[in-house]
Design a protein around this motif. Sequence first.
Motif, PDB file in Angstrom:
ATOM      1  N   ARG A 106       0.818  -1.213   0.000  1.00 26.92           N
ATOM      2  CA  ARG A 106       0.000   0.000   0.000  1.00 26.92           C
ATOM      3  C   ARG A 106       0.852   1.263   0.000  1.00 26.92           C
ATOM      4  O   ARG A 106       0.397   2.315  -0.413  1.00 26.92           O
ATOM      5  CB  ARG A 106      -0.944   0.000   1.206  1.00 26.92           C
ATOM      6  CG  ARG A 106      -1.965  -1.134   1.168  1.00 26.92           C
ATOM      7  CD  ARG A 106      -3.029  -0.931   2.233  1.00 26.92           C
ATOM      8  NE  ARG A 106      -2.473  -0.999   3.576  1.00 26.92           N
ATOM      9  CZ  ARG A 106      -2.346  -2.128   4.265  1.00 26.92           C
ATOM     10  NH1 ARG A 106      -2.715  -3.272   3.719  1.00 26.92           N
ATOM     11  NH2 ARG A 106      -1.854  -2.131   5.485  1.00 26.92           N
ATOM     12  N   CYS A 107       2.066   1.167   0.527  1.00 24.59           N
ATOM     13  CA  CYS A 107       2.964   2.316   0.494  1.00 24.59           C
ATOM     14  C   CYS A 107       4.388   1.825   0.683  1.00 24.59           C
ATOM     15  O   CYS A 107       4.624   0.659   1.006  1.00 24.59           O
ATOM     16  CB  CYS A 107       2.581   3.349   1.541  1.00 24.59           C
ATOM     17  SG  CYS A 107       3.007   2.892   3.230  1.00 24.59           S
ATOM     18  N   ALA A 112      -3.098   7.614   3.648  1.00 27.06           N
ATOM     19  CA  ALA A 112      -3.549   7.204   2.297  1.00 27.06           C
ATOM     20  C   ALA A 112      -4.403   8.317   1.669  1.00 27.06           C
ATOM     21  O   ALA A 112      -5.143   9.004   2.361  1.00 27.06           O
ATOM     22  CB  ALA A 112      -4.359   5.923   2.394  1.00 27.06           C
TER      23      ALA A 112
END
Length: 211
Positions: A14-15, A211
Amino acid sequence: MVDPLLIDSPADARCHLILAHGAGQGGDSPFMNAVAHALAAAGLRVVRFSFPYMVRSEIEGRRRPPDREPILIETWLRVIAEQRGAHGAGKRLLIGGKSMGGRIASLIADEAGVDGLVCLGYPFHPPGRPERTRVAHLSALRTPTLICQGERDPFGNRAEVARYDLSPSIEIVWIADGEHSFKPRRVSGLTPEQNLGMAADAVVSFAARLA
């Protein structure tokens, strides 16, 4: 001279989080391994590197003092640029590290324009020298920041840190009865694994909020 990168990368990361080591141990220390594996298991792509002095130390088989601050800063900026080049400037990027690695990251986080900063045991002052603080730049820090700090950390415990003027961008998660690597005393009823898990959960939650 920078160590070959240690990368823990789930397929659906996700990151991206780049982590640097503390002054006395490299990017593959037991602490760094445990944290990186826990974060990767939770969905973060974790990249670890060692500063030049640590690379030389491992090659020569003897302990060396950390590089001068300009070299540490230049190394950080170079690793960030390389990772952005490899994975795209638009990717969400966090930086940070253990103790010294996190402190140097905090010095360049605003300049580098990263999305977040993660410090795992911040060295607010040298042990036994609370008057020699390393907090001046933290009052104006703009980058969203998470500091995971042991309640008994000799580099800055809960009572000491409460007196500092810290930027509102900084969130501190206190690791119960932990020292500089979050290890609790046996009498606390906690285990090192539980405290490392608490820190990893805090980092994952922090990254999700960005996010």
